[in-house]
Design an enzyme around this catalytic site. Structure first.
Site, PDB file in Angstrom:
ATOM      1  N   ASP A 221      33.959  49.755  91.801  1.00 17.95           N
ATOM      2  CA  ASP A 221      33.342  50.666  90.838  1.00 17.95           C
ATOM      3  C   ASP A 221      34.456  51.494  90.195  1.00 17.95           C
ATOM      4  O   ASP A 221      35.583  51.042  90.117  1.00 17.95           O
ATOM      5  CB  ASP A 221      32.285  51.541  91.527  1.00 17.95           C
ATOM      6  N   HIS A 244      36.287  49.781  87.642  1.00 17.37           N
ATOM      7  CA  HIS A 244      35.658  50.082  86.360  1.00 17.37           C
ATOM      8  C   HIS A 244      36.420  51.130  85.567  1.00 17.37           C
ATOM      9  O   HIS A 244      35.878  51.731  84.647  1.00 17.37           O
ATOM     10  CB  HIS A 244      34.210  50.543  86.582  1.00 17.37           C
TER      11      HIS A 244
END
Length: 395
Positions: A221, A244
């Site tokens: 993430d 991310h």
């Protein structure tokens, strides 16, 4: 006379020596002295809590020492500063703290190692092994699984230092800083597979004066996520990937929400990440804001969305369709951003229809897309460009 002077000097020297504090005079509490066993199997939670209690009761700066070996912490380790008299506790870790491999052992506990209302805590070295693989597999299978636990959390704390720590395979967030003032996270190594869900590297919210430096973060993430109420953040010399990217947001879920301001991201490299530098808000009414943000000296290596503002975040079109973000984004500067995009649109500003982005600045941006020319996309965004800007600015 010379003899008398010599005696006086000797007495003065001895007085200064015995009256001055020294490192050796400060107490050190080895967790093994409280029953911790470095076998990775025996639950050492009570021993760690006892060592914390002893350090808190000390009247001088104190050290908690974790020697080499694997120490199992089988439940939530809650280290509270509410009754702690000591504002100078050092935790020096040479070993590894291990979470249970069975994620049900922690139950629905939100945090594994949690500090709350502490002041002057410093953590040096060591490894946290969250053993999150079984929980990730459960989540990726679509089963009804626990949310998972954050490996290391600081709540409502001041003057925190974490240096040289390695965090592996956290069930969820690796490091959380919430409601804190003056926190320094330096030389961290954070790692989880790229397909591990919700394993943000560092999440900051409701905090001021947070510094993140000289660290490598690779997760499933956000490498760093910045939530509501964050201000005066400095992020420098960060390597991100997989993951991310760095994300301000998601913001704007609540109508009454604190804003984000004065954020600097300097000298960062993103390798194969989903995003580079991103601002993300829900497509919902809100009174929040993002302002005074600088992204400077950033390298993108095959990044899907190198520069992106997304104010229409609405996964699965639940609770937000056909609405507009109320978060006001202003004065965001992108300076010396270069490298490669994995998609044709290397710069995307998708801003709110009701609260357009203002004061966006592109200064020395050069992003390419393979052998093709990258493009930029703007909606409801205003600002300016300076120097060489590729793709051509759409502001």
């Amino acid at each position: 006379m010379a003899y008398t002077k010599t005696i006086h000097i000797l007495i003065l020297t001895l007085f200064c020596y015995y009256s001055s504090p020294s490192l050796s005079a400060n107490p050190t509490y080895n967790v093994q002295s409280f029953g911790a066993k470095p076998d990775g199997k025996s639950d050492c939670t009570k021993a760690f809590l006892s060592a914390w209690g002893a350090a808190c009761a000390a009247t001088t700066p104190a050290t908690i020492y974790v020697p080499r070996g694997r120490f199992l912490l089988g439940s939530n380790v809650y280290l509270s500063g509410k009754l702690c008299k000591n504002t100078a506790i050092t935790i020096r870790i040479d070993g590894t703290l291990v979470a249970p491999s069975d994620y049900n052992a922690l139950g629905r506990t939100e945090h594994w190692v949690q500090f709350e209302r502490v002041t002057g805590v410093s953590i040096y070295g060591g490894t946290l092994d969250g053993q999150g693989a079984a929980l990730w597999a459960c989540k990726n299978s679509g089963k009804n699984c626990p949310k998972g636990t954050t490996s290391l959390a600081f709540y409502n704390s001041n003057n925190i230092l974490v240096s040289g720590l390695t965090s592996l395979n956290s069930q969820m967030f690796h490091v959380l800083v919430d409601g804190c003032h003056n926190a320094k996270l330096i030389n961290l190594q954070i790692s989880a597979p790229g397909n591990s869900p919700n394993t943000d590297g560092i999440h900051v919210q409701q905090s001021t004066g947070v510094t993140i430096m000289n660290s490598h973060v690779g997760t499933g993430d956000d490498c760093v996520s910045i939530g509501p109420g964050s201000s005066n953040l400095w992020i420098e010399n960060l390597a991100c990937g997989p993951g991310h990217g760095i994300s301000i947001g998601s913001l704007g879920w609540d109508m009454q929400e604190a804003g984000v301001q004065n954020v600097t991201v300097k000298t960062a490299t993103f390798s194969g990440t989903e995003n580079g530098v991103r601002v993300k808000t829900w497509a919902r009414p809100s009174n929040g804001f993002v302002r005074d943000v600088l992204f400077q000296h950033v390298v993108m290596l095959n990044v899907q969305n190198p520069i992106i503002i997304d104010q229409n975040y609405c996964p699965d079109h639940h609770n937000c369709p056909n609405q507009s973000s109320g978060v006001k984004i202003s004065d965001v500067t992108y300076q010396d951003i270069h490298g490669t995009s994995a998609t044709a649109i290397a710069v995307k500003f998708d801003c709110s229809k009701t609260h357009p982005c203002t004061g966006i600045t592109l200064d020395g941006v050069k992003l390419t897309y393979g052998n093709k020319q990258a493009t930029a996309s703007c909606a409801n965004a205003g600002g300016s460009a300076a120097g060489v800007v590729q793709p051509t600015s759409c502001l």
